[in-house]
Design an enzyme around this catalytic site. Structure first.
Site, PDB file in Angstrom:
ATOM      1  N   PHE B 219       2.136  -3.283  -2.971  1.00  0.00           N
ATOM      2  CA  PHE B 219       2.392  -2.810  -1.604  1.00  0.00           C
ATOM      3  C   PHE B 219       3.574  -1.850  -1.644  1.00  0.00           C
ATOM      4  CE2 PHE B 219       4.215  -2.509   2.543  1.00  0.00           C
ATOM      5  CZ  PHE B 219       3.120  -2.472   3.374  1.00  0.00           C
ATOM      6  N   ASP B 325      10.192   0.036  -7.066  1.00  0.00           N
ATOM      7  CA  ASP B 325      10.210  -0.145  -5.616  1.00  0.00           C
ATOM      8  C   ASP B 325      10.893  -1.480  -5.310  1.00  0.00           C
ATOM      9  OD1 ASP B 325       9.767  -0.622  -2.967  1.00  0.00           O
ATOM     10  OD2 ASP B 325       7.611  -0.200  -3.003  1.00  0.00           O
ATOM     11  N   LYS B 356      14.730  -2.454   3.999  1.00  0.00           N
ATOM     12  CA  LYS B 356      14.793  -3.842   4.479  1.00  0.00           C
ATOM     13  C   LYS B 356      16.219  -4.408   4.580  1.00  0.00           C
ATOM     14  CE  LYS B 356      10.117  -5.282   3.432  1.00  0.00           C
ATOM     15  NZ  LYS B 356       9.590  -5.776   4.679  1.00  0.00           N
ATOM     16  N   THR B 381      14.873  16.263   9.541  1.00  0.00           N
ATOM     17  CA  THR B 381      15.894  16.411  10.584  1.00  0.00           C
ATOM     18  C   THR B 381      17.069  15.470  10.356  1.00  0.00           C
ATOM     19  OG1 THR B 381      14.315  17.154  12.226  1.00  0.00           O
ATOM     20  CG2 THR B 381      16.357  16.227  13.062  1.00  0.00           C
TER      21      THR B 381
END
Lengths: 484, 484
Positions: B219, B325, B356, B381
């Protein structure tokens, strides 16, 4: 604009033509929103000055500073004025990159915003950040209704919250794909075993061949799905794999509009025909068409309400969703809260995306079928930031209290009229003036654009470009005539 | 765990086996971090109770609530305990979805975090949100160095900040593609006219055929690029177009590890061979391999340090970037600050992503070549949220002050040992216990998992599942033995 133009009279080359003969006070008609703003920019050093240079060098050792424009002292910034580390105060006439790339609507150190974000509610939300999909706070419904949804475009009463513009866009595309397959599959029909198996290998039919159509010169973000619809500059896209998604021409209007009515009508009809042609000839179905009300990053390209009405009708007829990307244009800058309100559509867009001036992001929608048929299909950990939603509510309160959308419409009309006069006087210097009746969303083309912009900065006037040759104005909503 | 297991003795079916005979006080060895925490969960109504039901109904009219788990009263939540709108107080033993999907590390209403986010600095940063790429605040370098970068994994001293986990992942993929083409093209070689022209049509060579490889059950997020590497559940991916990117098998280890050494070694070698095979046979070059140290959403799947060392060596040999990750595993949960520290790699990963528990997001990297050759290629931005970076710094301070990584290692060891005993006693109920020496990142499989989880909730114990049959523990870093 007066001070912009007055200063420009001190410029060497092209900008001299922009000098206005009238005194500054003649424009100071409305009471200022910020009593503690300085009366004019003050630039005491080169930009960057010595303190800034040292700070930039320190930052560069850990963080890419090549896009850095000003290293700022936000404590000393106020209202429309941005302070740098050397004590220079610049006025933020332009919001790209000034006003933090169009994302500061109601002024630096706005007292109402400071009070709001110092409140117990805001601090609580910051330190106990809810995962909104699983664990919304009890006040989430009320916060949405009194904030984000209080300004929802007509006909759209649902919201999916996200973190930034690109996420807002990408989640709206996901919604479009899920909706498309729902319609194709038929209501209540389950996924097939083939779909479930193939999708885990990124293959059809589970991972379908479907596309989003965008327009030449469009900007919709920089992540993989959004970047596949962005077409403003090669540097944004080079070396990044993209989806084989199509684009059509966006109208290239001739100015002044009044003198080119027939040619522009034909140009818009040509573009609509191209959209229809791409829909009918693309190798896979198109789930949605996405469009900016005014192409911003791509050079301040406008089209008429008739063009957008035509797009809405065409997409409806073809069963394709119509997504209006108001990340740049939303929240008052065009003299209406949403730029697409200028179009008087018979039926609303299917989705409208927002970010930037909202300080939070997401997309509005109205059709309940755009909620996926199952939970967790459109989901992520945080699903936006409720602290930023509290900030947006405070921004809305400021906009209402000062009637800032009206202010922006009026200030914009004033700026436009003044520029129009200058354009008649110096037609070779101010070309293709655009943004009439679009608030302060005003731009024009000028030769030697970059030299002009650079010079203006030395006078503390932050004005910027878009596209190849445009100078664009993007002041905050609290920009008033006396700032001109 | 003791109270979890004590309560489970009141459960009907399978959970009875989990009851521990020892008294609660036997585990209360360390001073509590939160003196105002209740001594135990208290559940007075069904969940959701009447007040919550009404609030959910109100929310559902504007916001999808089908993934809603608890509607919360964050003001009344404290430490490890989450309050709902009916006054029930549940202990957050599990963080997915509890502890806000693993994203609250140091307890609800942590006083140091409240003080930090009430400070002038934090409020200023919230209301004057900088666009960090163009207008960083003067304190950005120091905030990075004393916060995000103070905990950078060894060998990685640069950071690209983002907003959420998916953005962190997608921008790291963009960095990998840009780097790959830079190496292929040769240093200092410009884009060709063909590249510049083709990229605007989303075609090669400007928009190249390059891939990211991930693993089965991985994931990595839900936007278009990240979702193309996510393989945990079909429901995340169905109906969304994806890139034709490959995956390889992730080791499926047999437990207990001590009894399956040879079989597990062969399984990991098989998977590494598969990775190599895919690299050499895929239709296009692979720019990076991305892997979670522990596959979380996919069912708490572990692999040994040898497997990851092999991956690092293999990717290095093949000239492919290695992205770790750590969105789920980072910030202390495995008993080290970063889970990949357990591997003792000879050379660091090329990029490590975080989000997280960091409350902000981004990726670390060490190689200066991973800064694109031109500015504005990796840009947006806001480029993250400095207010959240201030919050992360305060979280780091709390972690250091209370030595929370060590606490998590110790609490985890304790929980693991107790579960190991139970597993020997009830081998059919607690299967495949995993997470030894991985802090509180512990999971096991159990038959009739969902009925077990549901029952536990009625006792105020929020414990959750992952994959098909796993029960997983994900307490906060402030979870102590006496909470067990």
């Amino acid at each position: 604009m007066a001070s912009v133009l007055r200063h420009s009279s001190r410029l060497g080359i092209r900008a001299t033509c922009l000098a206005l003969p009238r005194s500054r006070n003649a424009y100071a008609t409305a009471a200022p929103y910020f009593n503690n703003e300085p009366s004019q920019p003050s630039v005491m050093t080169s930009i960057p000055g010595p303190v800034s240079k040292k700070a930039i060098e320190e930052l560069d050792s850990v963080f890419d500073t090549r896009s850095l424009n000003v290293i700022c002292d936000y404590e000393k910034s106020v209202g429309n004025y941005l302070a740098d580390m050397d004590g220079n105060l610049c006025i933020a006439l332009n919001s790209n990159p000034y006003s933090q790339i169009a994302s500061i609507p109601v002024g630096y150190n706005n007292p109402h915003l400071i009070a709001t974000m110092s409140s117990k509610e805001a601090v609580n939300t910051l330190v106990n950040r809810p995962a909104l999909g699983n664990f919304p706070p009890g006040y989430w419904a009320s916060l949405l209704k009194t904030g984000i949804l209080a300004v929802a475009p007509k006909g759209l009463d649902q919201v999916f919250t996200a973190m930034a513009g690109s996420d807002a866009i990408e989640t709206s595309y996901k919604a479009a794909f899920i909706y498309r397959r729902r319609i194709e599959r038929g209501e209540g029909v389950s996924f097939t075993p083939q779909e479930i198996e193939s999708v885990m290998k990124n293959q059809t039919p589970g991972s379908p061949e479907l596309a989003i159509m965008s327009f030449k010169k469009a900007f919709h973000g920089r992540l993989f799905g959004s970047l596949s619809t962005t077409r403003s500059k090669p540097v944004h896209k080079l070396d990044i794999p993209s989806f084989n998604w199509p684009h059509a021409s966006f109208p290239q209007l001739k100015y002044p509009l009044e003198e080119n009515i027939q040619a522009n009508k034909m140009e818009e009809e040509r573009c609509l025909a191209e959209v229809e042609d791409v829909i009918n000839s693309w190798y896979c179905p198109i789930a949605a068409v996405v469009v900016e009300p005014i192409q911003s990053e791509g050079g301040d390209n406008h089209a008429s309400p008739a063009f957008f009405q035509g797009l809405r009708e065409l997409t409806q007829r073809e069963g394709i969703l119509f997504i209006v990307d108001e990340v740049q244009t939303g929240v008052g800058a065009t003299g209406k809260f949403w730029a697409h309100e200028h179009w008087n559509l018979k039926s609303p867009p299917d989705m409208v995306t927002f970010s930037k001036k909202a300080q939070t992001a997401g997309y509005y929608f109205g059709n309940p079928m755009l909620r996926p048929n199952l939970p967790y299909r459109q989901f992520n950990t945080w699903m936006g930031d409720p602290a930023r939603a509290i900030l947006f509510r405070a921004i809305i309160q400021e906009i209402v209290r000062h009637d800032l959308v009206k202010n922006t419409a009026e200030t914009g009309d004033y700026l436009y009229r003044e520029l129009e006069k200058l354009s008649s006087k110096f037609p070779e210097r101010i070309q293709n003036l655009r943004g009439k009746n679009r608030g302060t969303f005003i731009a024009f083309d000028t030769p030697e654009r970059d030299a002009f912009l650079k010079k203006m900065k030395t006078f503390g006037i932050n004005i910027g470009g878009s596209g190849e040759t445009a100078v664009r104005l993007r002041p905050m909503l609290v920009f008033q005539k006396h700032h001109g």
